[in-house]
Design a protein around this motif. Structure first.
Motif, PDB file in Angstrom:
ATOM      1  N   TYR A 176      14.163   0.955 -46.440  1.00 59.90           N
ATOM      2  CA  TYR A 176      12.745   0.973 -46.809  1.00 59.90           C
ATOM      3  C   TYR A 176      11.867   0.538 -45.637  1.00 59.90           C
ATOM      4  CZ  TYR A 176       8.463  -0.247 -49.333  1.00 59.90           C
ATOM      5  OH  TYR A 176       7.154  -0.346 -49.754  1.00 59.90           O
ATOM      6  N   LEU A 177      12.218  -0.585 -45.011  1.00 63.56           N
ATOM      7  CA  LEU A 177      11.391  -1.120 -43.926  1.00 63.56           C
ATOM      8  C   LEU A 177      11.428  -0.218 -42.699  1.00 63.56           C
ATOM      9  CD1 LEU A 177      12.213  -4.928 -44.239  1.00 63.56           C
ATOM     10  CD2 LEU A 177      10.104  -3.761 -44.898  1.00 63.56           C
ATOM     11  N   MET A 178      12.607   0.319 -42.377  1.00 60.36           N
ATOM     12  CA  MET A 178      12.692   1.208 -41.218  1.00 60.36           C
ATOM     13  C   MET A 178      11.854   2.465 -41.433  1.00 60.36           C
ATOM     14  SD  MET A 178      16.691   0.956 -40.031  1.00 60.36           S
ATOM     15  CE  MET A 178      16.418   2.227 -38.794  1.00 60.36           C
ATOM     16  N   ALA A 179      11.941   3.046 -42.619  1.00 59.02           N
ATOM     17  CA  ALA A 179      11.140   4.236 -42.899  1.00 59.02           C
ATOM     18  C   ALA A 179       9.651   3.913 -42.854  1.00 59.02           C
ATOM     19  CB  ALA A 179      11.520   4.810 -44.263  1.00 59.02           C
ATOM     20  N   LEU A 180       9.262   2.765 -43.404  1.00 60.64           N
ATOM     21  CA  LEU A 180       7.850   2.377 -43.427  1.00 60.64           C
ATOM     22  C   LEU A 180       7.307   2.201 -42.017  1.00 60.64           C
ATOM     23  CD1 LEU A 180       5.655   1.658 -45.563  1.00 60.64           C
ATOM     24  CD2 LEU A 180       6.294  -0.736 -45.221  1.00 60.64           C
ATOM     25  N   LYS A 181       8.070   1.517 -41.155  1.00 64.32           N
ATOM     26  CA  LYS A 181       7.598   1.255 -39.792  1.00 64.32           C
ATOM     27  C   LYS A 181       7.616   2.518 -38.938  1.00 64.32           C
ATOM     28  CE  LYS A 181       7.041  -3.109 -40.656  1.00 64.32           C
ATOM     29  NZ  LYS A 181       5.666  -3.665 -40.782  1.00 64.32           N
ATOM     30  N   LEU A 182       8.645   3.340 -39.085  1.00 73.77           N
ATOM     31  CA  LEU A 182       8.727   4.548 -38.268  1.00 73.77           C
ATOM     32  C   LEU A 182       7.644   5.552 -38.646  1.00 73.77           C
ATOM     33  CD1 LEU A 182      12.604   5.114 -38.099  1.00 73.77           C
ATOM     34  CD2 LEU A 182      11.080   4.393 -36.239  1.00 73.77           C
ATOM     35  N   LEU A 183       7.416   5.735 -39.948  1.00 71.48           N
ATOM     36  CA  LEU A 183       6.385   6.683 -40.371  1.00 71.48           C
ATOM     37  C   LEU A 183       4.997   6.212 -39.971  1.00 71.48           C
ATOM     38  CD1 LEU A 183       7.708   7.657 -43.919  1.00 71.48           C
ATOM     39  CD2 LEU A 183       7.791   9.029 -41.827  1.00 71.48           C
ATOM     40  N   ALA A 184       4.809   4.898 -39.905  1.00 77.55           N
ATOM     41  CA  ALA A 184       3.499   4.371 -39.515  1.00 77.55           C
ATOM     42  C   ALA A 184       3.174   4.659 -38.053  1.00 77.55           C
ATOM     43  CB  ALA A 184       3.448   2.865 -39.774  1.00 77.55           C
TER      44      ALA A 184
ATOM     45  N   ALA B 292      -0.527  11.329 -38.014  1.00 78.21           N
ATOM     46  CA  ALA B 292      -0.645  12.540 -38.825  1.00 78.21           C
ATOM     47  C   ALA B 292       0.080  12.376 -40.154  1.00 78.21           C
ATOM     48  CB  ALA B 292      -0.076  13.736 -38.054  1.00 78.21           C
ATOM     49  N   VAL B 293       1.184  11.662 -40.135  1.00 77.97           N
ATOM     50  CA  VAL B 293       1.931  11.420 -41.375  1.00 77.97           C
ATOM     51  C   VAL B 293       1.278  10.306 -42.179  1.00 77.97           C
ATOM     52  CG1 VAL B 293       4.160  10.717 -42.327  1.00 77.97           C
ATOM     53  CG2 VAL B 293       4.070  12.225 -40.324  1.00 77.97           C
ATOM     54  N   ALA B 294       0.902   9.225 -41.481  1.00 75.20           N
ATOM     55  CA  ALA B 294       0.354   8.059 -42.176  1.00 75.20           C
ATOM     56  C   ALA B 294      -0.949   8.378 -42.897  1.00 75.20           C
ATOM     57  CB  ALA B 294       0.133   6.926 -41.171  1.00 75.20           C
ATOM     58  N   LEU B 295      -1.740   9.331 -42.372  1.00 77.19           N
ATOM     59  CA  LEU B 295      -3.021   9.674 -42.987  1.00 77.19           C
ATOM     60  C   LEU B 295      -2.873  10.654 -44.143  1.00 77.19           C
ATOM     61  CD1 LEU B 295      -5.222  10.023 -39.772  1.00 77.19           C
ATOM     62  CD2 LEU B 295      -5.223   8.148 -41.427  1.00 77.19           C
ATOM     63  N   ARG B 296      -1.746  11.315 -44.230  1.00 80.08           N
ATOM     64  CA  ARG B 296      -1.583  12.346 -45.257  1.00 80.08           C
ATOM     65  C   ARG B 296      -0.566  11.984 -46.344  1.00 80.08           C
ATOM     66  NH1 ARG B 296      -2.734  14.746 -40.488  1.00 80.08           N
ATOM     67  NH2 ARG B 296      -4.202  16.516 -40.517  1.00 80.08           N
TER      68      ARG B 296
ATOM     69  N   ALA C 253       8.580   5.615 -48.079  1.00 75.37           N
ATOM     70  CA  ALA C 253       9.573   4.595 -47.744  1.00 75.37           C
ATOM     71  C   ALA C 253      10.479   4.307 -48.928  1.00 75.37           C
ATOM     72  CB  ALA C 253       8.868   3.317 -47.283  1.00 75.37           C
ATOM     73  N   ALA C 254       9.899   4.309 -50.132  1.00 74.67           N
ATOM     74  CA  ALA C 254      10.717   4.089 -51.329  1.00 74.67           C
ATOM     75  C   ALA C 254      11.716   5.218 -51.515  1.00 74.67           C
ATOM     76  CB  ALA C 254       9.822   3.957 -52.556  1.00 74.67           C
TER      77      ALA C 254
END
Length: 754
Positions: free
Chosen positions: A332-340, A344-348, A355-356
């Motif tokens: 969960y944390l790795m996906a949350l930090k990497l996507l952030a 372009a991903v974080a805004l959409r 992450a869940a």
């Protein structure tokens, strides 16, 4: 119209009268029948119902966790009750109770809480009984009638490598030679019994013995064993729900008729992962690392398992909440930090949802990879609910989530409710959630302005308190199932849990990841060091004086009081939750005053243990046979609450032994008891045996004794033991406890006379 005649009322002081065909004269209201009057019973019922309604209305508790408790109680009631007529009667009584509540209070708004509680709880209880009954009928496998030696050909359903015991274990689908019915059996195969290619690990490219292979062998099969003694592990019950008809071992060599196919699924991946980890980490640390990575515990040495158990750390070896939570949290944390990192991903995309989803994929994959055992599935289900709560912005840790996970597991595997794994897992999780959801804990952990050192100390103290609460919650369960518990587990867990969660498991994951590019060696070195430290903690803690507490078999009432009191403390709210201390205190007194059996007689009459005072005032255990079976010895020691090795009866100064029998006299309950114990099956002259029996209070033998053998109190020969199973004798109270008392008419019990 003429006036109606007037008839005087007998005994009316006022001379009242009634006109025949008219209206009563001299009475203001009709007389009330006796059964129409509000008697004392209805008044008491009204008071009790009103009090219960007010209590439920003012408590503010969450009802969902209690529905899971009632569902589990229905399952437990099925195990506790004897047979079909009792199960049917209990389910009918629950349904009748729901109908009565509906009829009595359907038009009473002031009884809403009580009506709903009675109706819902009654129906959920009945559903619990129905679910486990249906499960038993669907999956239960009748055991073979008697021990047998036969030649079989079977299809390999599962292969389990056990290098610590120098063997593999095969689960086979075979066809009965007489009835042509299919059945499932489990056999232990020594490594020397395997062909050269089959003896290789199942991960080897040339291995031919794995899932899907067809083998032929000569085997010695036994019906799954019932408990050796009252309170011992019931393998027959476990085998019933696993669908096993027999267990045994191979005689001679194994012939592979058809090798296993190339595609072997998750089982092959699991074994490959276990072998890979053990090749990277040496010794005992490697076996522990393999258990964390793949769930494979077959290579762990018995001495290490015993040390982990006595140190209160054995929960770390079973892939459950701790491991699944760590893996999912990392995903969960790795996906949350990497996507952030990608605007372009974080805004959409809503990052918590993405992450869940990533954490769920990682958690499900880890659950399948480690064998999908019940504790792992339970933990994965609970974690999925937590991820859903996080994605929706809800409270992630709640008793409602725990209840939903429990119901999910019990619907799939209702029999798990009687197992220590389910009970310990949920007891620990409930204790953690209840503790951290309490007012004092929230206040203690609330954010505040302070230095990092104080914050760390506060967290460490709360971790210690959490460990203490978990140990207290688990202690009754551990004592009930294993009759021994480590007393210093809270101290060991303060170091062991963070070590495994934040160091060992992340390092194993990094080692596997960097092995893809050949750079995993430094991480495996750190894994080795961390797990050597874990084993050092386990052996040091287990070796301390008084580290292990042994207790005799706890009664069903005592464990029920412990469980009920603990659940009330955890699930209720407000000051009323303190009422749970009452049953817990009563159960503690019952446990401390539980008498230790004077004589323990195994189900076959061969293994007998007698407790006697030792020379230094401690308790010693005399053993009729110096058995090489660690299972029999451990059962006798645990149920007699004796930590020292048993003393052979023939070497005890108070015993008189011949090649055929031993005679021993002990004093219990202000009288002397003479025991006559058969050492073998050698036959002796009947008159001599009858004369010896007349002089004995208790006679024990592993064969049928003639009817002329009539001891003064108990004859525990094969005829009796086939009907009762193992026995525990309390001579002071002249009470005999048998295995059969708790078996009833359940399908797995094979006592004579059924």
């Amino acid at each position: 119209m003429a006036d109606a005649p007037i008839i005087p009322i007998a005994g009316d002081a006022d001379g009242g009268s009634i006109a025949v065909g008219g209206v009563p004269s001299g009475l203001q209201k009709p007389a009330t029948r006796l059964w129409q009057r509000g008697g004392g019973l209805s008044s008491v019922t009204h008071i009790v119902a009103g009090g219960a309604e007010r209590f439920l209305a003012n408590s503010g508790f969450d009802g969902a966790p209690w529905l899971a408790v009632v569902f589990a109680a229905g399952i437990l009631a099925w195990f506790a009750l004897s047979g079909p007529w009792q199960w049917t009667a209990m389910m009918g009584l629950a349904g009748l109770l729901a109908l009565v509540a509906l009829a009595l209070w359907s038009d009473r708004p002031d009884r809403d809480h009580l009506r709903r509680s009675v109706i819902v709880c009654s129906l959920v209880f009945a559903i619990g009984m129905a679910v486990i009954w249906a499960r038993s009928e669907i999956v239960g496998a009748p055991a073979i009638e008697r021990p047998t030696v036969e030649r079989i050909q079977g299809y390999v359903l599962e292969r389990e490598d056990q290098p610590a015991q120098d063997r593999i274990r095969l689960t086979l689908a075979v066809r009965d030679a007489e009835t042509a019915e299919s059945r499932k059996i489990r056999v232990n195969v020594p490594m020397e019994a395997l062909p050269l290619d089959a003896a290789q690990p199942a991960t080897a490219p040339s291995a031919t013995l794995a899932e899907g292979a067809v083998v032929r062998m000569r085997v010695r099969l036994m019906p799954p064993a019932s408990p050796m003694l009252p309170g011992s592990y019931d393998f027959a019950r476990a085998a019933w729900f696993k669908g096993l008809s027999a267990t045994g071992s191979v005689i001679g060599s194994v012939e592979i008729v058809e090798p296993s196919p190339e595609a072997r699924g998750l089982a092959a991946v699991q074994r490959w992962l276990s072998a890979h980890v053990r090749s990277r980490v040496d010794g005992s640390a490697g076996t522990i690392a393999a258990a964390f990575a793949s769930g494979d515990r077959g290579a762990i040495l018995e001495t290490d398992e015993d040390a982990m158990r006595d140190a209160g750390l054995t929960h770390l070896l079973s892939i459950s909440g701790l491991h699944v939570s760590a893996v999912i949290a990392a995903g969960y944390l790795m996906a949350l930090k990497l996507l952030a990192l990608f605007p372009a991903v974080a805004l959409r995309v809503r990052l918590p949802v993405a992450a869940a989803a990533s954490g769920a994929i990682v958690g499900i994959g880890y659950t399948l990879l480690t064998g999908a055992e019940v504790p792992t599935v339970r933990s994965c289900a609970a974690a999925m609910l937590v991820l859903i709560a996080l994605a929706l912005g809800r409270d992630a840790l709640s008793l409602r989530m725990v209840a939903a996970a429990a119901v999910f597991v019990l619907l799939l595997w209702p029999e798990s409710v009687i197992g220590p794994s389910f009970q310990m897992s949920f007891a620990a999780v409930i204790a953690i959630v209840a503790l951290h959801g309490s007012g004092p804990a929230k206040a203690f952990l609330a954010p505040r302005e302070e230095s990092w050192s104080k914050r760390v100390l506060r967290g460490a103290f709360m971790l210690f308190v959490t460990g203490m609460v978990i140990e207290i919650a688990l202690m009754p369960i551990v004592l009930f199932h294993f009759h021994r518990a480590g007393l210093y587990g809270a101290f060991a867990n303060v170091i062991a849990i963070p070590l495994v969660t934040f160091i060992s498991m992340p390092l194993i994951a990094l080692g596997l990841l960097f092995d893809l590019i050949g750079l995993g060696e430094p991480f495996w070195w750190l894994v080795q060091a961390s797990l050597d430290l874990l084993l050092g903690i386990a052996h040091f803690t287990a070796g301390q004086p008084g580290s292990v507490k042994l207790m005799p078999q706890m009664s069903g009432l005592a464990i029920a009081l412990f469980t009920g009191g603990g659940l009330w403390l955890a699930l209720w709210s407000g000051r009323a939750r303190l009422l749970g201390l009452t049953p817990a205190v009563v159960a503690t007194i019952m446990l401390l005053t539980t008498p230790i059996p004077d004589v323990l007689i195994g189900r076959d009459g061969r293994h007998v243990g007698i407790t006697v005072p030792g020379a230094d005032g401690s308790r010693e255990l005399l053993s009729l046979r110096d058995s090489s079976s660690s299972y029999s010895r451990d059962n006798l020691m645990e149920l007699a609450s004796v930590a020292s090795e048993p003393v052979p009866l023939a070497e005890w100064e108070g015993a008189r032994c011949s090649p055929e029998f031993c005679v021993l006299t002990i004093e219990r309950g202000e009288r002397e008891w003479t025991l006559l114990l058969a050492r073998n099956r050698e036959l002796i002259e009947e008159r001599s045996l009858a004369a010896a029996c007349e002089q004995a209070d208790i006679v024990v033998a592993d064969r049928f004794l003639p009817r002329s053998c009539k001891p003064r109190w108990l004859k525990a020969d094969r005829r009796l033991l086939e009907r009762t199973g193992g026995l525990a004798l309390n001579l002071s109270a002249e009470r005999v406890t048998s295995v059969a008392e708790g078996q009833g008419e359940h399908g797995w019990w094979r006592g004579a006379g059924r």
